[in-house]
Design an enzyme around this catalytic site. Sequence first.
Site, PDB file in Angstrom:
ATOM      1  CB  SER A  85      -7.704   2.848  -4.834  1.00 10.48           C
ATOM      2  OG  SER A  85      -6.304   3.345  -4.538  1.00 10.48           O
ATOM      3  CG  HIS A 135      -5.483   0.216  -1.668  1.00  8.34           C
ATOM      4  ND1 HIS A 135      -4.970  -0.737  -2.372  1.00  8.34           N
ATOM      5  CD2 HIS A 135      -6.158   1.210  -1.907  1.00  8.34           C
ATOM      6  CE1 HIS A 135      -4.817  -0.021  -3.591  1.00  8.34           C
ATOM      7  NE2 HIS A 135      -5.337   1.001  -3.248  1.00  8.34           N
TER       8      HIS A 135
END
Length: 262
Positions: A39, A245
Amino acid sequence: MRFRALAALSTMAVAASVSVLAATPAQAMPLQYAALGDSYASGVGAGDYQSGNDCYRSAHAYSQQIAWQLSETLWFDACSGAKTADVSANQLSHLSGAVEHVTVGVGGNDVGFSTVLGACAGTDTALCLSVVEGAKAQIRDVLPGRLDALYSEISARATQASIVAVGNPRLFSGATCAASLAITPEEQTALNEAADLLAETTKTVATAHGFGFADPRDAFIGHAVCSADPYILGYVPGSNVESFHPTRAGQDAYTDVVLAKL
């Protein structure tokens, strides 16, 4: 990068005789770049995701920016949730001797970093520290073999490529805020130590294979969760995928770090 030029021809007769052949280099396939990983490599957190799949490939991912800057065709195969085995099984089909550059960022999912963060988001510090130690044991004892096998596969396929392994930043600065999910300074220190171990382990295996290593940790200093200018999202309500993230600015920082190693 390779730069190709046709040699000057001495006579018009020679030029005419090779005019058809000379067109071949000019029409050669553009240089190619394959972006592999999880990711962090697919751009989760940066928004503007491709439709039609669940890989969360962002238009702002560092690979997209690098391909544009290098004027290379991008094989964007990185996918959210990928482990080393997933990269091996699903992301290597575009690798060949024609690929000029390869980046690979993977390993966090192999040691269960999302599970670790979930454990540390509670109120049981002892549980958090225990789970972190378990992840560190996986990084030391299991991950090197998995990375070694994957890197060997990549080298065997992308025989002419410049290959760079890409690391992960530390997430925390020791500050707490709503975005940190009440992860305490002590827990943040433990998580950052695990991130450091992951980075150093990845670097060691990558170096043994002759790969470059793009280390974003310094670029993210001062930009952790809870900072005034975060490059990392904290907890995002309703979006477990994007929580913790890199932001779009974080992907910009990654671009500079990775491009310098290619």
